[in-house]
Design an enzyme around this catalytic site. Structure first.
Site, PDB file in Angstrom:
ATOM      1  N   ASN A 116     -41.060  -0.087  -1.486  1.00  0.00           N
ATOM      2  CA  ASN A 116     -39.288   0.512  -2.668  1.00  0.00           C
ATOM      3  C   ASN A 116     -39.945   1.263  -3.177  1.00  0.00           C
ATOM      4  O   ASN A 116     -41.167   2.100  -2.590  1.00  0.00           O
ATOM      5  CB  ASN A 116     -40.357  -0.682  -3.392  1.00  0.00           C
ATOM      6  CG  ASN A 116     -39.588  -1.970  -3.130  1.00  0.00           C
ATOM      7  OD1 ASN A 116     -38.148  -2.057  -3.468  1.00  0.00           O
ATOM      8  ND2 ASN A 116     -40.259  -2.747  -2.717  1.00  0.00           N
ATOM      9  N   CYS A 170     -39.329  -5.101   3.333  1.00  0.00           N
ATOM     10  CA  CYS A 170     -37.937  -6.067   3.651  1.00  0.00           C
ATOM     11  C   CYS A 170     -38.591  -6.982   4.786  1.00  0.00           C
ATOM     12  O   CYS A 170     -38.247  -6.624   5.976  1.00  0.00           O
ATOM     13  CB  CYS A 170     -36.349  -6.250   3.391  1.00  0.00           C
ATOM     14  SG  CYS A 170     -35.883  -7.728   3.580  1.00  0.00           S
ATOM     15  N   HIS A 224     -35.514   2.391  -1.118  1.00  0.00           N
ATOM     16  CA  HIS A 224     -36.438   2.556  -0.627  1.00  0.00           C
ATOM     17  C   HIS A 224     -37.421   3.617  -0.091  1.00  0.00           C
ATOM     18  O   HIS A 224     -35.920   4.540   0.346  1.00  0.00           O
ATOM     19  CB  HIS A 224     -36.474   1.394   0.621  1.00  0.00           C
ATOM     20  CG  HIS A 224     -36.524  -0.026   0.287  1.00  0.00           C
ATOM     21  ND1 HIS A 224     -37.143  -0.977   1.196  1.00  0.00           N
ATOM     22  CD2 HIS A 224     -35.945  -0.874  -1.083  1.00  0.00           C
ATOM     23  CE1 HIS A 224     -37.476  -2.866   0.046  1.00  0.00           C
ATOM     24  NE2 HIS A 224     -36.357  -1.965  -1.071  1.00  0.00           N
ATOM     25  N   ARG A 256     -42.351  -9.614  -7.549  1.00  0.00           N
ATOM     26  CA  ARG A 256     -41.357  -9.621  -6.414  1.00  0.00           C
ATOM     27  C   ARG A 256     -41.143  -9.231  -5.221  1.00  0.00           C
ATOM     28  O   ARG A 256     -41.856  -9.578  -4.390  1.00  0.00           O
ATOM     29  CB  ARG A 256     -39.674 -10.116  -7.288  1.00  0.00           C
ATOM     30  CG  ARG A 256     -39.080 -11.050  -7.128  1.00  0.00           C
ATOM     31  CD  ARG A 256     -38.144 -11.131  -5.574  1.00  0.00           C
ATOM     32  NE  ARG A 256     -37.407  -9.957  -5.822  1.00  0.00           N
ATOM     33  CZ  ARG A 256     -36.918  -8.956  -5.067  1.00  0.00           C
ATOM     34  NH1 ARG A 256     -36.962  -9.275  -3.623  1.00  0.00           N
ATOM     35  NH2 ARG A 256     -36.691  -7.859  -4.916  1.00  0.00           N
ATOM     36  N   ASP A 257     -41.158  -8.161  -5.491  1.00  0.00           N
ATOM     37  CA  ASP A 257     -40.302  -7.410  -3.794  1.00  0.00           C
ATOM     38  C   ASP A 257     -41.452  -6.903  -3.473  1.00  0.00           C
ATOM     39  O   ASP A 257     -41.713  -7.098  -2.022  1.00  0.00           O
ATOM     40  CB  ASP A 257     -39.026  -6.027  -3.850  1.00  0.00           C
ATOM     41  CG  ASP A 257     -38.497  -5.746  -2.714  1.00  0.00           C
ATOM     42  OD1 ASP A 257     -39.192  -5.930  -1.195  1.00  0.00           O
ATOM     43  OD2 ASP A 257     -37.648  -4.888  -3.008  1.00  0.00           O
ATOM     44  N   HIS A 288     -31.516   0.294  -6.143  1.00  0.00           N
ATOM     45  CA  HIS A 288     -32.820  -0.984  -6.123  1.00  0.00           C
ATOM     46  C   HIS A 288     -33.096   0.844  -5.263  1.00  0.00           C
ATOM     47  O   HIS A 288     -32.458   0.664  -3.700  1.00  0.00           O
ATOM     48  CB  HIS A 288     -32.745  -1.641  -5.889  1.00  0.00           C
ATOM     49  CG  HIS A 288     -33.573  -2.502  -5.167  1.00  0.00           C
ATOM     50  ND1 HIS A 288     -34.861  -3.312  -5.923  1.00  0.00           N
ATOM     51  CD2 HIS A 288     -34.066  -2.398  -3.681  1.00  0.00           C
ATOM     52  CE1 HIS A 288     -35.691  -4.043  -5.045  1.00  0.00           C
ATOM     53  NE2 HIS A 288     -35.380  -3.497  -3.844  1.00  0.00           N
TER      54      HIS A 288
HETATM   55 ZN    ZN Z   1     -36.766  -3.789  -2.349  1.00  0.00          ZN
END
Ligand code: ZN
Length: 310
Positions: free
Chosen positions: A256, A247, A216, A18-19, A214
């Site tokens: 990430n 992002c 980065h 996803r990310d 979460h």
């Molecule tokens: Zn992320």
């Protein structure tokens, strides 16, 4: 055990499909996504965020999420998670049969408007509507709802994000129906002492519902921040294979936390993850093949291949 004792076993939750993919330059074919997710699950990852239910014209990389969910649900023991920012997306997620929905709420007003086109307060209301949909679903089809509190450690658009805003929104998300809340360092601006401070402040307000972080690696601090969070008793860590992702709405933000590096660090600390590091690293080959030209990060994989070569 006190609430803040470091966990002897942690959950590494993979968010690459996803990310990672939503920020990749190329669109990964559905067939490659299936192979990748299968390989990740086979390496021992027990929770994977496999896509998001958002407008496909906004995030074309994830337009096939329903298909990917259907495949992921065939993998035994896997918790299948998706991201959904609003009730429309959550309806599709529930219909697809996901186990978990992450609802993003940005602590930064500027990031919230740029990322999902809503104020933080409107995002909390969206979470409330999603929780109501979940509660109305038949038994066995009610996913866990995690409020993902993004830009909790700072925002490239807004600058500093007051800790009071983060705590207030965490409380509001739980009140709106979130089962869990995760703190996201969307822009990689956090540092270890800030992580400790914020984890303590949010836990004081919502207790065990603060579940994970979460992180980065924008400034190279993802592992240091993960260690700080673990010392404070956090037991769930999002990671992305090869550090894929960033992002698009947070200028300057890069990848990430690298899943392999998180696993490697926790194993070195004697903390169980249930993950086979060699098989995890081997899954990078699928990324290299399916996303040509995409930068693959990660020290653990580089160290392994250097050791094999030597
Ligand atoms: Zn992320």
């Amino acid at each position: 055990m006190s609430a803040t004792a470091p966990a002897s076993r942690v959950l590494i939750s993979e968010v690459g499909p996803r990310d990672g993919l939503q920020n990749a330059h190329a669109i990964m074919p559905t067939e490659a996504k299936r192979r990748w997710i299968t390989a990740l699950a086979a390496a021992g990852l027990s929770e994977i965020e496999v896509g998001s239910f958002v407008r496909p014209d906004r995030v074309p990389q994830l337009a096939d999420t329903a298909e990917v969910v259907a495949h992921a649900l065939t993998l035994p023991g896997l918790t299948v998670a998706v991201l959904a920012p609003n009730a429309r997306g959550a309806e599709r997620a529930i219909a697809a049969g996901v186990h978990k929905i992450t609802v993003p709420v940005s602590a930064s007003r500027a990031h919230a408007l740029a990322n999902v086109g809503m104020t933080p307060e409107q995002s909390v209301e969206a979470l409330r509507a999603i929780a109501a949909l979940r509660d109305a679903a038949p038994e066995g089809h009610r996913p866990t709802i995690e409020g993902g509190l993004s830009t909790a450690f700072g925002c490239t658009l807004q600058g500093a994000v007051p800790e009071d805003d983060v705590v207030r929104l965490a409380v509001a998300m739980v009140e709106a129906g979130a089962d869990e809340v995760g703190l996201s360092d969307t822009t990689g601006m956090g540092n270890p002492s800030q992580v400790k401070r914020l984890v303590r402040a949010v836990r004081a307000a919502i207790g065990h519902r603060l579940s994970g972080v979460h992180l980065h690696d924008t400034r190279g601090l993802a592992l240091a921040n993960a260690f700080a969070a673990w010392e404070e008793g956090i037991g769930t860590f999002d990671g992305s294979l090869a550090g894929l992702g960033g992002c698009p709405f947070a200028p300057g933000a890069s990848g990430n936390a690298v899943t392999e590096d998180l696993v490697s660090m926790f194993h070195d600390l004697g903390v169980a993850t249930g993950i086979d590091l060699d098989r995890l690293i081997a899954a990078r080959a699928i990324l290299a093949e399916a996303l040509p030209g995409e930068a693959l990060h990660g020290a653990a994989a580089k160290w392994r291949s250097a050791r094999v070569a030597a």
